[in-house]
Write a protein that holds these residues in place. Structure first.
Motif: not given
Lengths: 460, 447
Positions: A30, A32, A35, A42-48, A117
């Motif tokens: 994961l 995560h 930013e 401004d941004a959230i990057n959340d990747n499996v 968060n």
């Protein structure tokens, strides 16, 4: 995760056409990041990231296939692809896996992947506000809270069946300052192989923000660095990037095994000045570049690369080790399952020496003091490297004088490490992401304050 | 679970949560790559990778989450994470999606037969044998390689958008190492296209020449002098500073070109183009939000015509998107990026540029662009390699020096631009290319 019995079936299938080694690497990660720009999320990057790679060797040949399908059928299909690509032979090796209990030398108390968060945003905001409030010249602040929960499983026909959970947390702040129409940036981005406990006394978010702002403000008021050849004192921490680029990459088996390194055939020989002892250590508890096992399942260790100038070992993975006739040094690393792993660094540093910091600066009549370094790169074949000086000062008559911007240092690794003629006492490390053929991986660089007697400074 | 099944599961989950505005972005990358060392294949790898990015409007913000785990549980978690992330966001951006039914320019990508695994292996081994025998200076640690890849992007959303595009390519690589007994030097050349039509000997000869040229190089003197950048060097500078043309960077206060649209920012000889349909590129008819793409001048005869926009930054500026919405990877937020950005060619040959320069340096290698160049201030100080220019001609090779200046100042100090524009080397949807340029006012640091 994948059972031992299934791993055995998969490896058997992969090795069915005559491979003499087979390996399964599976991961579930994961990634995560949050930013913040100008004080607002401004941004959230959340990747499996989830998948597996199967690799076989036959002699000096390596075949790998990767897949996102980690079901039994998916893995068996992937194994068949590898077997087919290797060719038509008969199974030659027996497969007996035994589960390794891996000592966890990097305990994590509070995994960021299970934290809301909001808590991360509060840390980011404390850093961002501190940067903004540092000076009125600060025009913009961006920040990033990154955390990674990287779970890997490795099974191989060497008998390895091992798992590791690698958790990392990092806070990165970047500030832009403007003075008299001149815009400059500053940054600070500490990270550890730790969880949220990194912020319980070890890293103060506000101090991170202030440090980024301080650098931006100093540099916005700085003139250009002059160009020329001169002595340079390089500060501890991220200053260690000089060894990483000038020497470290050329000691990786990925270059050495292919006779494509400036240091091929130099084991036991003197390649650096007496003052240089350099170490690559993946076992430093909770350090950014640390691992419990490498990506071939070999338990992490400490390697003395250079001792008092003499080359002691290279950094070696199993596959390249075959070509070199040498054992793995637990140096195999990959960004994710989709990259073919190769030998890489972990926490690499020049060990503390005996020179006093004040003596190092005092020894320079005219030169550069590089307080903060940026990134760099190297061509391991020729050893030609470069790296940027993010915060530099002119040294005159043994004293640190005005700040200068826009400097970079270039040279040839094998020459520069012989010119490290003073080494200070206070070793410290800095965090970076190192990019190479097996992807982007976390590595620490480090050193005490050192002096390079003469190097080309790019300025204007 | 197939992507279609996963998509339906995600949409059902979103509807159940009362989410009305959403988008699924799917990327798949299939590749086979092969490398040879000595006279054998050393590495063979093949992979099918891909993931899904889901974004949705919740509480007035667009939240994102991505996964490679295409399972029913994965679908539910994806929607939950995206919704949670949305309510954490604080920017003043409003969620915007492209509606279906747009008109897209149709440009067919160049199609050619793609080799299978056996074909790749055969080609690389032939290439390797050819290279090892091509020149006595070529050492046996030289390597060759090849790959074949297919990139698919699909976007569908709650506004009726449903797009898909696949681009395929194959490429050959020559990576010779040469030696003269004293030192080693290496180079890299790559050529994309139909293997049957690629002149392998030419690719090899070009790489070997490049490697041999830098053997025995000296170090130039320090000082200000005319510099000619090769197409490769100028392309990499352009790529490094291209974020200055992003409206997103400008709006965040991270571009020196903020507020300069309509103004003169470069010499009258400078025209900078962004072309999604450049020959040999991925020919993307839509950007990463599904907006139609088109060719445009970013700088025209020195005047900054437009920055590059996506839906969000265009709305903020009261403009229309330029079709440059782009993700850094499938999991990333939509940002802004050019497709193929290039400096429009001039009339002269590179030889004429050298003649014009008189005495100076020709730079065909720049290193450390990620560190020695600051895209916000425009300052750069970069490791360089190339040749001395003496009496208007390429003379002795030089290396281990730096070239320093400021990109934005340099745009006004380009004395001349050559005509030698070629397709960008990389095969992705973003690329940079340039003819050779002659620049004044840069400082070289050598001995």
């Amino acid at each position: 995760m994948i059972s031992k019995a299934l791993c055995e079936r998969v490896l058997k299938r992969a090795a069915s056409t005559g491979a003499d080694y087979a390996e399964l690497f599976a991961e579930n990660t994961l990634n995560h990041s949050i930013e913040m720009v100008g004080g607002k999320v401004d941004a959230i990057n959340d990747n499996v990231i989830a998948g597996a790679a199967i690799r076989v060797y036959k002699g000096l040949r390596s075949v790998m296939a990767s897949t996102v399908d980690t079901s039994e059928e998916g893995l068996m299909r992937c194994a068949q692809r590898v077997a087919d690509a290797l060719g038509e032979g008969k199974a030659e090796i027996a497969i007996h896996l035994s589960e390794q209990v891996i000592a966890n030398i990097h305990p994590v108390l509070d995994a960021p992947s299970s934290v809301a968060n909001r808590r991360k945003v509060d840390i980011l905001r404390a850093a961002s506000n501190a940067a903004k409030e540092y000076d009125e010249a600060v025009r913009q602040v961006t920040g990033r809270f990154l955390d990674v929960d990287h779970n890997i499983l490795i099974a191989s026909t060497d008998g390895v069946y091992a798992q590791d959970r690698q958790i990392r947390t990092r806070l990165a702040v970047s500030a832009v300052a403007e003075m008299n129409g001149q815009t400059q940036t500053g940054s600070c981005s500490p990270g550890r192989r730790m969880g949220m406990e990194m912020f319980d006394g070890l890293i103060d978010p506000a101090a991170v923000g202030r440090e980024a702002a301080r650098q931006a403000v100093v540099m916005a008021g700085a003139g250009y660095c002059p160009a020329g050849v001169m002595p340079v004192a390089i500060e501890n921490g991220f200053g260690g990037v000089i060894f990483h680029e000038a020497c470290g990459h050329s000691l990786e088996a990925s270059s050495v095994a292919y006779n494509a390194s400036q240091f091929c055939g130099k084991l036991g020989q003197k390649i650096a000045s007496d003052k240089v002892t350099a170490i690559d250590d993946g076992t430093i508890p909770n350090a950014w570049g640390s691992i419990n096992i490498d990506d071939e399942g070999t338990p992490s260790r400490r390697r003395v690369l250079i001792e008092k100038g003499v080359l002691k070992t290279y950094m070696i993975d199993k596959f390249n080790g075959r070509r070199m006739g040498m054992e793995s040094t637990a140096s195999s690393r990959r960004e994710s399952y989709s990259y073919t792993p190769t030998s890489r660094m972990t926490n690499t540093y020049i060990a503390a020496g005996e020179d006093r910091n004040e003596d190092i600066i005092a020894s320079i009549e005219y030169g550069l003091y590089a307080k903060k370094m940026g990134g760099g790169s190297v061509n391991p074949v020729t050893g030609e490297f470069n790296f940027a000086v993010d915060e530099g000062y002119i040294v005159r008559n043994g004293r640190i004088c005005e700040p200068v911007r826009g400097a970079s240092l270039v040279g040839k690794g094998s020459e520069i490490i012989q010119k490290i003629d003073m080494v200070g006492t206070d070793m410290d490390m800095g965090q970076g992401m190192c990019g190479s053929s097996s992807g982007s991986i976390p590595t620490n660089v480090g050193q005490p304050l050192i002096r390079v007697s003469s190097i080309t400074v790019g300025g204007r | 679970m197939t992507f279609e099944e996963f998509k339906n599961a995600v949409i059902a989950e979103a509807r159940q949560r009362g989410i009305e505005d959403y988008e699924l972005y799917y990327a798949q990358y299939d590749a086979i790559s092969v490398e040879a060392f000595r006279h054998e294949i050393s590495e063979f790898s093949t992979g099918i990778e891909g993931g899904v990015c889901f974004r949705c409007a919740v509480g007035g913000h667009m939240g994102y989450a991505s996964t490679e785990e295409l399972s029913p549980d994965g679908a539910a978690a994806l929607v939950r994470r995206a919704a949670e992330n949305a309510v954490t966001l604080e920017s003043d951006e409003t969620p915007l999606l492209v509606a279906g039914g747009q008109t897209y320019e149709a440009h067919k990508p160049e199609e050619y037969p793609l080799p299978d695994a056996a074909g790749l292996v055969r080609t690389v081994l032939e290439m390797q044998d050819m290279m090892l025998g091509s020149d006595p200076a070529v050492l046996d640690n030289s390597q060759s390689g090849a790959y074949v890849s297919a990139n698919t992007v699909a976007i569908c959303n709650s506004r009726g958008l449903d797009l898909k595009h696949t681009s395929r390519s194959a490429a050959l690589m020559a990576m010779p190492i040469v030696g003269d007994g004293q030192e080693m030097s290496n180079a890299y050349e790559m050529k994309r296209g139909d293997f049957a039509k690629i002149d392998r000997a030419e690719v090899i000869a070009k790489a070997v020449k490049k490697a041999k040229d830098s053997l025995g190089g000296g170090v130039p003197a320090t000082g200000a002098m005319p510099v000619v950048f090769s197409p490769e060097a100028m392309s990499s500078l352009l790529g490094t500073f291209s974020q200055a043309f992003s409206s997103e960077m400008a709006q965040k206060g991270l571009s020196a070109l903020r507020g300069k649209e309509g103004q003169t920012v470069a010499g009258a000889n400078v025209t900078l183009v962004d072309d999604p349909f450049f020959e040999g590129s991925a020919m993307m008819p839509f950007d990463d939000e599904g907006s139609p793409t088109h060719k445009k001048n970013v700088i025209e005869n020195g005047r900054l015509v437009t920055l590059l926009y996506n839906l969000q930054t265009a709305a903020k500026a009261g403009k229309a998107t330029t079709g440059n919405g782009a993700k850094a990877g499938y999991a990333s937020k939509v940002g802004v990026r050019p497709f193929v950005m290039y400096l429009a060619p001039g009339e002269k040959t590179e030889e004429e540029l050298l003649k014009e320069a008189g005495n100076g340096v020709y730079i065909n290698m720049l290193g450390g662009l990620h560190a020695g160049a600051n895209p916000i201030s425009g300052d750069f100080s970069l490791q360089s390699g190339g040749f001395l220019i003496e009496d208007g001609k390429k003379a002795a090779p030089v290396k281990s020096f730096t070239v320093a200046g400021n990109f934005f100042t340099m745009l006004n100090a380009i004395r001349d631009i050559a005509s030698n524009l070629e397709p960008p080397r990389g095969g992705g949807s973003t690329g940079f290319t340039s003819p050779s340029v002659l620049v004044d006012g840069l400082t070289v640091a050598g001995k």
